[in-house]
Design an enzyme around this catalytic site. Structure first.
Site, PDB file in Angstrom:
ATOM      1  N   HIS A 135      32.663  35.970  42.348  1.00 61.31           N
ATOM      2  CA  HIS A 135      31.582  35.592  43.261  1.00 61.31           C
ATOM      3  C   HIS A 135      30.379  36.536  43.268  1.00 61.31           C
ATOM      4  O   HIS A 135      29.339  36.208  43.838  1.00 61.31           O
ATOM      5  CB  HIS A 135      32.103  35.450  44.691  1.00 61.31           C
ATOM      6  CG  HIS A 135      32.917  36.605  45.191  1.00 61.31           C
ATOM      7  ND1 HIS A 135      32.452  37.895  45.247  1.00 61.31           N
ATOM      8  CD2 HIS A 135      34.201  36.641  45.687  1.00 61.31           C
ATOM      9  CE1 HIS A 135      33.383  38.692  45.751  1.00 61.31           C
ATOM     10  NE2 HIS A 135      34.457  37.954  46.024  1.00 61.31           N
ATOM     11  N   HIS A 184      30.620  31.565  41.679  1.00 61.93           N
ATOM     12  CA  HIS A 184      31.094  30.874  42.877  1.00 61.93           C
ATOM     13  C   HIS A 184      30.271  31.351  44.077  1.00 61.93           C
ATOM     14  O   HIS A 184      29.986  32.534  44.221  1.00 61.93           O
ATOM     15  CB  HIS A 184      32.571  31.199  43.131  1.00 61.93           C
ATOM     16  CG  HIS A 184      33.504  30.518  42.192  1.00 61.93           C
ATOM     17  ND1 HIS A 184      34.426  29.588  42.599  1.00 61.93           N
ATOM     18  CD2 HIS A 184      33.643  30.611  40.843  1.00 61.93           C
ATOM     19  CE1 HIS A 184      35.109  29.147  41.553  1.00 61.93           C
ATOM     20  NE2 HIS A 184      34.650  29.766  40.478  1.00 61.93           N
ATOM     21  N   GLU A 190      38.186  42.090  40.091  1.00 61.59           N
ATOM     22  CA  GLU A 190      38.498  40.705  39.743  1.00 61.59           C
ATOM     23  C   GLU A 190      37.783  39.723  40.669  1.00 61.59           C
ATOM     24  O   GLU A 190      37.293  38.684  40.228  1.00 61.59           O
ATOM     25  CB  GLU A 190      40.009  40.463  39.816  1.00 61.59           C
ATOM     26  CG  GLU A 190      40.837  41.303  38.862  1.00 61.59           C
ATOM     27  CD  GLU A 190      41.130  42.698  39.387  1.00 61.59           C
ATOM     28  OE1 GLU A 190      40.644  43.046  40.495  1.00 61.59           O
ATOM     29  OE2 GLU A 190      41.833  43.455  38.687  1.00 61.59           O
ATOM     30  N   ASP A 211      33.840  25.989  52.307  1.00 64.09           N
ATOM     31  CA  ASP A 211      34.433  26.789  51.233  1.00 64.09           C
ATOM     32  C   ASP A 211      34.318  28.258  51.627  1.00 64.09           C
ATOM     33  O   ASP A 211      33.434  28.631  52.421  1.00 64.09           O
ATOM     34  CB  ASP A 211      33.713  26.524  49.908  1.00 64.09           C
ATOM     35  CG  ASP A 211      34.388  27.255  48.749  1.00 64.09           C
ATOM     36  OD1 ASP A 211      35.546  26.914  48.434  1.00 64.09           O
ATOM     37  OD2 ASP A 211      33.762  28.161  48.163  1.00 64.09           O
TER      38      ASP A 211
END
Length: 233
Positions: free
Chosen positions: A57, A151, A52, A7
């Site tokens: 994250h 994330h 954003e 990822d």
């Protein structure tokens, strides 16, 4: 079979539009089982971090300021990936960034259509009409994601590795019918080989005269036996 589930985190949605890769996490699977080997790296994006992206994250410009640029650390990543198939969720996004970064520093792309596996496509095929986000699939398969606040590339890769195995049949993935011709032939050959078994002489279980006399003497000592009443009736 060795596979790499991975990822990425980025500064935005478009490498072609100027966004960059800032984090990658990889999990090694062998025969669909995690080996414990992982790869994780942060990269300086050489640009600002949009608000954003930071909200998703949590990787700030300050945090990334002392991290290496991708070109300076790419060798370690390529060594870990090797020639294994690459597994990602919504793979086109991750592959566009990884291939883009590789091309930017003079390397050939590693994510080709013959090499990658997109778990999003598998999920859509297995669960049409359902939600197919990583969170939704973790919920469907009972995978704990309570520690996932923001994330993170390695955390998401570890969750995705579990989802990937479930999408392909779960931990019973190896219990299907054997369809390997070599295995079938080996089993048939083994079954055709005669097995030598020792032949034993018949055993005699009849009571001896002494045993019969001892039994009769024992029975004679029993007064008013129930079998005697049954015989008289």
């Amino acid at each position: 079979m060795r596979e790499i589930v991975f990822d990425t985190e980025t500064t935005g949605l478009s490498f072609g539009g100027g966004d960059r890769l800032v984090e990658i996490g990889c999990v090694e699977l062998v025969n669909r089982v995690e080996t414990g080997r992982t790869f994780h790296a942060y990269y300086h994006p050489e640009r600002s971090m949009p608000a954003e992206a930071y909200a998703i994250h949590g990787l700030s410009e300050t945090f990334l300021s002392d991290k290496p640029v991708f070109a300076a650390a790419v060798a370690d990543l390529l060594d870990f990936l090797g020639h294994a198939p690459l597994v990602a969720h919504n793979a086109g996004f991750d592959f566009a960034f990884l291939n883009g970064e590789l091309g930017r520093c003079g390397f050939q792309p590693v994510c080709t259509k013959t090499r990658y596996v997109d778990t999003l496509q598998i999920a859509r095929s297995r669960h049409p009409g359902a939600k197919h986000s990583l969170d939704a699939l973790c919920g469907r398969y009972g995978i704990d994601r309570s520690h996932r606040v923001l994330h993170g590339a390695l955390l998401d890769a570890q969750l995705l590795a579990q989802v990937y195995v479930e999408l392909l049949g779960g931990r019973q993935i190896g219990l299907g019918l054997v369809d390997d011709a070599a295995v079938v032939a080996a089993v048939a050959t083994a079954a055709a080989v005669p097995v030598a078994r020792p032949v034993r002489a018949p055993r005699h279980f009849a009571a001896s005269a002494g045993e019969l006399a001892a039994h009769a003497a024992f029975m004679a000592r029993i007064s008013d036996p129930i079998w005697g009443a049954a015989a008289a009736g």
